[in-house]
Design a protein around this motif. Structure first.
Motif: not given
Length: 312
Positions: A109-119, A155-163
């Motif tokens: 989730s932390q890594i995802y946040v870093q990308n969320q605002n950019n993509y 749960i298994h900590s994949f980055l996603g998002p899962i569409i």
């Protein structure tokens, strides 16, 4: 030649699936063939070359057990560990798909946040065109139904998002009710549901927006198994040509519903839709209870897709 078959449900119809899920509850789960993503976290397999089947040499060559995995043309991203002592190899789902698996959902989730605002993963467009550090490891699940596979990816900590997409609006409503607390309270949401039809172009998604991979646990398989027999003696048969041989006397007993719908063409359109939304070199992983010489022939065959280098 006519090969009689029992009647087949109209799998292409949203009404059929809406009726199927009509009396189900949000907590109900049906996994095609007992599919469980946990079984794929780490696994052993045998890699077999089926290129002779796609070249149309018939079914006389030996066929061994192996998985059905297609990759959008480009460099291989499987990352398997080769065994020097036998053909048995070891891998993980993350290695096979060529994507990241983090130590915990919180880290993901932390890594995802870093990308969320950019993509923006759905539109496949960066919000900041000057930022080149974006990571697109979005995963698309076809025909998700009321499966828990999307939840398992989180749960298994994949980055996603899962569409997750399904043709049935009823089941997407059920899934939004199942995960209502998650969608309301989670500060970072790495999972979503869309009503869409894989056989009609996946129009809710932009071209090349899926950077992780596409996974299908049974949609292609159920359509394939509902069809008539492929005449493997016909080297000219094109498994994606709507059931028609390119030339000569080969035959395929097509599945026509009472609406004249052609499931063989549906498989062809699904392959095109997946190719459209995948980024280059990203994998399309699908599972089947059919023997590989049949499922690969029908999905890939000697079609223009293979001849033009669409799939590798």
């Amino acid at each position: 030649r006519f090969n009689p078959r029992p009647p087949c449900p109209p799998y292409h119809s949203p009404d059929f699936w809406d009726r199927t899920y009509k009396d189900m509850e949000p907590g109900d789960v049906h996994e095609w063939g007992g599919f469980d993503l946990n079984d794929l976290m780490n696994f052993r397999y045998e890699k077999v070359d089926y290129s002779h089947l796609l070249a149309g040499r018939g079914a006389d060559a030996s066929v061994e057990h192996g998985g059905s995995v297609g990759s959008d043309s480009g460099e291989s991203s499987s990352g398997q560990d080769q065994s020097s002592e036998s053909n048995i190899q070891q891998s993980s789902l993350a290695q096979w798909m060529g994507i990241s698996q983090y130590s915990s959902p919180e880290e993901a989730s932390q890594i995802y946040v870093q990308n969320q605002n950019n993509y923006n993963y759905v539109t496949n467009k960066p919000n900041d065109i000057n930022n080149n550090n974006k990571i697109n490891e979005s995963i698309l699940l076809l025909g998700c139904g009321n499966s828990k596979v999307g939840e398992q990816f989180i749960i298994h900590s994949f980055l996603g998002p899962i569409i997750q997409i399904d043709i049935s609006s009823k089941v997407t409503q059920l899934m939004n009710r199942r995960y209502e607390k998650y969608f309301k309270e989670a500060p970072i949401k790495r999972m979503e549901y869309l009503v869409d039809d894989a056989a009609s172009g996946l129009t809710s998604l932009e071209p090349g927006c899926i950077g992780g991979g596409v996974l299908d646990k049974g949609l292609v398989d159920v359509l394939h198994r509902s069809l008539g027999k492929i005449d493997m003696r016909d080297d000219d048969f094109d498994g994606l040509d709507g059931g028609r041989p390119n030339s000569g006397g080969g035959s395929l007993q097509k599945n026509k519903t009472n609406e004249g719908f052609d499931d063989d063409m549906t498989i062809r359109n699904i392959m095109k839709s997946v190719y459209r939304v995948l980024q280059p070199s990203r994998p399309f992983i699908f599972f089947s209870q059919s023997s590989p010489e049949f499922i690969l022939r029908r999905t890939l065959g000697k079609s223009m897709m293979c001849r033009e280098g669409m799939w590798k």
